[in-house]
Every structure is written in structure tokens, then in C-alpha cells.
Design a protein around this motif. Sequence first.
Motif, PDB file in Angstrom:
ATOM      1  N   PRO A   1       3.508   9.423 -10.136  1.00 37.85           N
ATOM      2  CA  PRO A   1       4.442   8.384  -9.676  1.00 37.85           C
ATOM      3  C   PRO A   1       5.303   8.845  -8.503  1.00 37.85           C
ATOM      4  O   PRO A   1       5.982   9.860  -8.576  1.00 37.85           O
ATOM      5  N   GLY A   2       5.244   8.111  -7.399  1.00 41.78           N
ATOM      6  CA  GLY A   2       6.075   8.377  -6.232  1.00 41.78           C
ATOM      7  C   GLY A   2       5.490   9.352  -5.235  1.00 41.78           C
ATOM      8  O   GLY A   2       5.946   9.407  -4.083  1.00 41.78           O
ATOM      9  N   PHE A   3       4.476  10.130  -5.632  1.00 42.97           N
ATOM     10  CA  PHE A   3       3.948  11.171  -4.746  1.00 42.97           C
ATOM     11  C   PHE A   3       3.274  10.565  -3.521  1.00 42.97           C
ATOM     12  O   PHE A   3       3.550  10.971  -2.386  1.00 42.97           O
ATOM     13  N   GLN A   4       2.384   9.603  -3.744  1.00 43.13           N
ATOM     14  CA  GLN A   4       1.668   8.995  -2.630  1.00 43.13           C
ATOM     15  C   GLN A   4       2.611   8.223  -1.726  1.00 43.13           C
ATOM     16  O   GLN A   4       2.448   8.196  -0.501  1.00 43.13           O
TER      17      GLN A   4
ATOM     18  N   ARG B   1      20.418  15.979 -29.922  1.00 37.31           N
ATOM     19  CA  ARG B   1      21.646  16.083 -29.129  1.00 37.31           C
ATOM     20  C   ARG B   1      21.266  16.345 -27.677  1.00 37.31           C
ATOM     21  O   ARG B   1      20.465  17.232 -27.387  1.00 37.31           O
ATOM     22  N   VAL B   2      21.818  15.556 -26.763  1.00 37.34           N
ATOM     23  CA  VAL B   2      21.526  15.704 -25.341  1.00 37.34           C
ATOM     24  C   VAL B   2      22.218  16.960 -24.825  1.00 37.34           C
ATOM     25  O   VAL B   2      23.452  17.066 -24.866  1.00 37.34           O
ATOM     26  N   VAL B   3      21.410  17.921 -24.330  1.00 38.41           N
ATOM     27  CA  VAL B   3      21.981  19.199 -23.871  1.00 38.41           C
ATOM     28  C   VAL B   3      21.767  19.434 -22.380  1.00 38.41           C
ATOM     29  O   VAL B   3      22.235  20.444 -21.846  1.00 38.41           O
ATOM     30  N   GLY B   4      21.073  18.516 -21.677  1.00 40.05           N
ATOM     31  CA  GLY B   4      20.857  18.736 -20.248  1.00 40.05           C
ATOM     32  C   GLY B   4      20.202  17.546 -19.574  1.00 40.05           C
ATOM     33  O   GLY B   4      19.662  16.649 -20.231  1.00 40.05           O
ATOM     34  N   PHE B   5      20.285  17.564 -18.246  1.00 40.00           N
ATOM     35  CA  PHE B   5      19.622  16.562 -17.412  1.00 40.00           C
ATOM     36  C   PHE B   5      18.750  17.302 -16.394  1.00 40.00           C
ATOM     37  O   PHE B   5      19.182  18.316 -15.826  1.00 40.00           O
ATOM     38  N   VAL B   6      17.535  16.798 -16.172  1.00 39.56           N
ATOM     39  CA  VAL B   6      16.547  17.540 -15.382  1.00 39.56           C
ATOM     40  C   VAL B   6      15.795  16.612 -14.440  1.00 39.56           C
ATOM     41  O   VAL B   6      15.876  15.382 -14.553  1.00 39.56           O
ATOM     42  N   THR B   7      15.067  17.227 -13.505  1.00 38.56           N
ATOM     43  CA  THR B   7      14.047  16.534 -12.722  1.00 38.56           C
ATOM     44  C   THR B   7      12.717  17.209 -13.008  1.00 38.56           C
ATOM     45  O   THR B   7      12.675  18.366 -13.437  1.00 38.56           O
ATOM     46  N   SER B   8      11.637  16.477 -12.804  1.00 37.89           N
ATOM     47  CA  SER B   8      10.291  17.004 -13.043  1.00 37.89           C
ATOM     48  C   SER B   8       9.440  16.768 -11.803  1.00 37.89           C
ATOM     49  O   SER B   8       9.525  15.704 -11.189  1.00 37.89           O
ATOM     50  N   PRO B   9       8.581  17.729 -11.440  1.00 37.27           N
ATOM     51  CA  PRO B   9       7.691  17.519 -10.288  1.00 37.27           C
ATOM     52  C   PRO B   9       6.656  16.435 -10.525  1.00 37.27           C
ATOM     53  O   PRO B   9       6.004  15.992  -9.583  1.00 37.27           O
ATOM     54  N   LEU B  10       6.504  15.989 -11.787  1.00 35.65           N
ATOM     55  CA  LEU B  10       5.584  14.891 -12.078  1.00 35.65           C
ATOM     56  C   LEU B  10       6.138  13.549 -11.640  1.00 35.65           C
ATOM     57  O   LEU B  10       5.384  12.588 -11.459  1.00 35.65           O
TER      58      LEU B  10
ATOM     59  N   GLY C   1       6.259   5.535 -13.852  1.00 34.86           N
ATOM     60  CA  GLY C   1       4.951   5.315 -14.447  1.00 34.86           C
ATOM     61  C   GLY C   1       4.927   4.135 -15.395  1.00 34.86           C
ATOM     62  O   GLY C   1       5.911   3.427 -15.592  1.00 34.86           O
ATOM     63  N   ALA C   2       3.748   3.918 -16.025  1.00 30.54           N
ATOM     64  CA  ALA C   2       3.521   2.786 -16.916  1.00 30.54           C
ATOM     65  C   ALA C   2       3.413   3.261 -18.359  1.00 30.54           C
ATOM     66  O   ALA C   2       3.120   4.424 -18.638  1.00 30.54           O
ATOM     67  N   ALA C   3       3.658   2.316 -19.297  1.00 25.20           N
ATOM     68  CA  ALA C   3       3.582   2.605 -20.724  1.00 25.20           C
ATOM     69  C   ALA C   3       2.786   1.518 -21.428  1.00 25.20           C
ATOM     70  O   ALA C   3       2.574   0.432 -20.879  1.00 25.20           O
ATOM     71  N   ASN C   4       2.354   1.813 -22.661  1.00 22.85           N
ATOM     72  CA  ASN C   4       1.593   0.831 -23.440  1.00 22.85           C
ATOM     73  C   ASN C   4       2.455   0.130 -24.483  1.00 22.85           C
ATOM     74  O   ASN C   4       1.947  -0.489 -25.411  1.00 22.85           O
ATOM     75  N   ILE C   5       3.776   0.225 -24.340  1.00 18.83           N
ATOM     76  CA  ILE C   5       4.700  -0.474 -25.232  1.00 18.83           C
ATOM     77  C   ILE C   5       5.792  -1.116 -24.394  1.00 18.83           C
ATOM     78  O   ILE C   5       5.916  -0.859 -23.188  1.00 18.83           O
ATOM     79  N   GLY C   6       6.618  -1.944 -25.045  1.00 20.10           N
ATOM     80  CA  GLY C   6       7.743  -2.573 -24.363  1.00 20.10           C
ATOM     81  C   GLY C   6       7.285  -3.443 -23.213  1.00 20.10           C
ATOM     82  O   GLY C   6       6.297  -4.175 -23.307  1.00 20.10           O
ATOM     83  N   ASP C   7       8.018  -3.350 -22.099  1.00 19.27           N
ATOM     84  CA  ASP C   7       7.668  -4.148 -20.920  1.00 19.27           C
ATOM     85  C   ASP C   7       6.596  -3.483 -20.066  1.00 19.27           C
ATOM     86  O   ASP C   7       6.273  -3.972 -18.984  1.00 19.27           O
ATOM     87  N   GLY C   8       6.074  -2.352 -20.521  1.00 20.19           N
ATOM     88  CA  GLY C   8       4.995  -1.682 -19.802  1.00 20.19           C
ATOM     89  C   GLY C   8       5.448  -0.755 -18.699  1.00 20.19           C
ATOM     90  O   GLY C   8       4.627  -0.154 -18.010  1.00 20.19           O
ATOM     91  N   SER C   9       6.755  -0.593 -18.524  1.00 17.33           N
ATOM     92  CA  SER C   9       7.280   0.260 -17.458  1.00 17.33           C
ATOM     93  C   SER C   9       8.204   1.315 -18.060  1.00 17.33           C
ATOM     94  O   SER C   9       9.103   0.990 -18.848  1.00 17.33           O
ATOM     95  N   VAL C  10       7.975   2.574 -17.711  1.00 18.76           N
ATOM     96  CA  VAL C  10       8.801   3.680 -18.215  1.00 18.76           C
ATOM     97  C   VAL C  10      10.112   3.716 -17.443  1.00 18.76           C
ATOM     98  O   VAL C  10      10.119   3.723 -16.210  1.00 18.76           O
ATOM     99  N   ALA C  11      11.223   3.747 -18.170  1.00 16.24           N
ATOM    100  CA  ALA C  11      12.538   3.775 -17.533  1.00 16.24           C
ATOM    101  C   ALA C  11      12.980   5.196 -17.207  1.00 16.24           C
ATOM    102  O   ALA C  11      13.616   5.428 -16.185  1.00 16.24           O
ATOM    103  N   TYR C  12      12.636   6.148 -18.065  1.00 16.27           N
ATOM    104  CA  TYR C  12      12.993   7.551 -17.830  1.00 16.27           C
ATOM    105  C   TYR C  12      12.153   8.419 -18.764  1.00 16.27           C
ATOM    106  O   TYR C  12      11.484   7.922 -19.675  1.00 16.27           O
TER     107      TYR C  12
END
Length: 517
Positions: free
Chosen positions: A313-316, A159-168, A176-187
Motif C-alpha cells: 500500500p502506497g509504494f507504487q 495495553r498500548v505501549v508504543g506507536f510505530v511505522t512499518s515499511p509495509l 490496504g483491504a480487509a475481508n471484514i467491515g467496510d473492506g478497508s483497513v484503518a490502521y
Amino acid sequence: MKNNLSQSLWRSVRQSLGRFIAIVLIIMLGVLLFVGIKAVSPDLYGSADRYISQQKLSDLRVVSTAGLTRADVQRVKKVSGAQVQPEKSVYILDQKRSDVAQLFAYRKSDTQNQLKLKSGHLPQRSDEIVLDQLAKSKGYQLGDTYRVKNNNLKTQTYRVVGFVTSPLFVDDEERGAANIGDGSVAYFAYLPATNFKASVYTALSVHFPQLQNHSSFSSTYKKQAQRKLAAVKKALRGRATARQTNLQQQALAQIKQQQQQLDQQKAQLTQAIGATAATQQLASAQAKLTAARQQATAIERPTYTYTKRAGNPGFQGYGDMTTRIAAIANVFPLFFFLIAGLITFTTMTRMIEEDRGQIGTLKALGYTKWEIARNYLLYGIAAALLGTVLGVVIGAHTLPLIVFKAMTQYVYTAVVLDYPVNAIWLAVLFSFFVTLGAVSIVLTRELREKPAALMLPKAPKAGKRILLERIGFIWRRLSFNQKVSYRNLFRFKARMWMAIIGIAGGDRLDPDRLRHS
């Protein structure tokens, strides 16, 4: 006599209030743009550093293609000053929209890479999950059911109980990238760590408290972080080979057990059926074990990947953008400042020249040169001081905020507004230079003349031939207006430089140029 001079000063301000206000506004505009744009880059860095400090962003992250074990954790902990936080995560395909999501293990006790809650609350039960704020654009809301399909997780429905941001993840356009799907992380998403079945860790986050006294974008921090990275690599030296050997031994131990069982079955089947329904079955089983043994011995040495903050991701991208703004601040505001200085210099010069009669009268009445000059110096100081103060305050509190509002894709919401001390001192020196410099130069020239000459109107500036006139075949082809324009350019050099710098600055600030830069 001093009272008369002071009254004369205030009378000059009141009688030429429009000119005084104009000088103040010109100085204010130049200082505003110079200080304001100079403040943008430090404020951007300061806002990022405050967010990073509050959320305890790790300095380094270690990832291995074969996972990380407790032995890896213990090795890294031996590095001087290192605080190590093991992490687990998996990539899944969103069952609702087929997007790739990265699910992280959440532990309340984690001290690094802390989440910033935007709405709702953090997971408290095993079936609760918090989503990246970007997931809102995917249609998720608080209270929604979130389903996964992954054998590495104990619970498949949350059950979705919150929405957050991460310093990563600091840029909403990059996850960032993933090793499944289209190779791109959506969230990304976080769920209780007790749901993860894997015994090995996905990554190790490493934090060095002694590095936090420096900005993450400073050269000092980068040098020290590089040294710490070298120390972590040294601590994990040989672990890739050891991990390879361990994986091979585990696989071969299982194969050995299976081989023993197969040998027992072979003996039993041979006695019960005969050497001929046993040969086929045992040959097939033996072939599978032989292939498994070959695969076990062929296990490759895992690769250890080390990522500094700049690799997140996004830091540089944020740092590069801020660096470009700093480069712009070193050039473009200078044009505005120079134009403002030239206008102020010209205005102050004209004001003193218009007061020739009054200066002559005061000199004839016995006032000293210093007493006469004092009023004009105070006039210039008042205009420079007022214009500088207004420019610094307005510039430092407006332009950075405008830039922040335009940068909605970044999670650095802690706005830091600081005064750029070096830029302010330069603005003060330049403002006083153009005002007091004009007063000093013109008064020095005017006060050399006798009172009788000062009381007479100033003779027009004598005309003189310019170099272009000596080039007859060009000069003869110019129109009358062109000849007048060229002569005036060289007769009134201050106006000429104002025009040149203004046009040059306008060209450099052309929107197309800025867009391409």
C-alpha cells in the motif's frame, strides 16, 4: 601592461558592480531552479531507499487463501539467496470505534519489515501492543486499554505501549483491504506472536540480500526481482494442489471417525430400543455427516498470491509521483534556464558594446586582441563561476527540502540530499556558454574594426523591411505602435526570443496546468 589590464578588470567590476551582481544573480537563479528541481527526484528515491534499507523491507510476499505451512517455507528457502520470514495476522473490528484493524504477530527476532518506533517502546509482555501512528488520530494514547474480540487470539485485552511505522505501509492515506467491515483497513497493530492460536502462517516475507545494491525503483532491481519472483513461483509449483488434498484428507479423516462412532451408536440403539426412536436419530446424524463429506470433497484448491514491493500500500503511488516530478524537472526548469541564458547573453553583449571606446583605446595603444579579450573573458568566467556555485548549493539544499515538507503523508523521513552530477555539469556548461559565448561573439566582431572606428559611437542598427510589410492589405490596417513593435521584434531577435520563451514558459507553468498534470 598585464597589471594595467588586471587593474582595468577590477575597476570594471567595481564601477559596474550592480551589473556584475545582476549577471551573477541571473545565472544563480537559472542554475538554482534547474539543479534544485533536478535534485528532487533522486533525493526522493534516495530517501525511500534509505528507509527501506534500514527497516529491511521484504522483496516479495506470498499469501495463500488456505494459509501457508512449514512445507511452503522449506520450498521457498531452497530458492537461491532467499531469506524467508513466516508471518501471522488477523483482521479485527476495533471494539472502541468499529474500525477495521490488521493485527500482526511481533517477534523480536524478525529481521524483515522492522518497525520504526515513533514513541513508547515495542511489546515486551504478552498483554502489550503497539499501534500504527495513524491510530493517534483515532484517539489512542500511550497507556490506553485496547480490547479485541477474536477467537484466534489467546489474549483479548492489551495495553498500548508504543506507536510505530512499518515499511509495509508507506502512505498514511492507505492501509490496504480487509475481508471484514467496510473492506478497508484503518490502521495496523503488532502484538506478541505467542498470542496467535493458528498453526498455519498468513504470509511469507522473502528477502534477497543481493538485490539491495540497487534502488527499489530502478529498472535493474525490477528485472532482478521479477526473476526471483519466477523462481519462488517455480519452487511452490504444485503446492496448491497438495494443500487442497491435505485439507480434504484432514476433513475426511475427522468425518471417518465420526462415522465409526455413529455406526457404533446405531448398533447399540438398535439393540436397546428397536429399529424404529433409532431410525430417526441416526438418519439425522447420517445426513449431517453426508453433507460434511460433500463439503470436504468440494474444498477448492487454494490460491497463492505473490506481491512485490510495488504492490505494498502506497509504494507504487510514491514511485509514480516521483516519476512525474522527474518528468517535470526535464521540462519546466529548462524555460528558466533559457531565459536566464538569454538575459545574460544580452547583458554581456551590451556591456562590451558600451566599452567600444575603451577597446579602441587599448587597441590603439598596442594591446593584442587576446590581451584585450582576456579581461572580458575573466569577467564572464567570474560571473558564471560564482553564479553557478551559488545556484548549485542553494538549489540542491532548498527545493528538495520544500518538497519533502509538503509530503507529510509518507513515512520516508530520512532526508537524503545529493548533488545531481549530470545536471550540475549541464548547468556549468550552459552558464559558461552564455557568458563566454557572448564575449567571444561580440569581441570577435568588435576587434575586427580599426581603433578609430571603435572610438566613435556605434551607428544605430539599420532598419529594414520585414515580411509583414510586403503584405499590404494587413500592414496598412496596423496602427503606428503595432508597426514599430513588429519591426523591433525582428530587429532585436535576442529580445524577441526572450519574450517568446518567457511567455511560453509562463503558460506552461500556469497553476491550473500544473494542478491537472
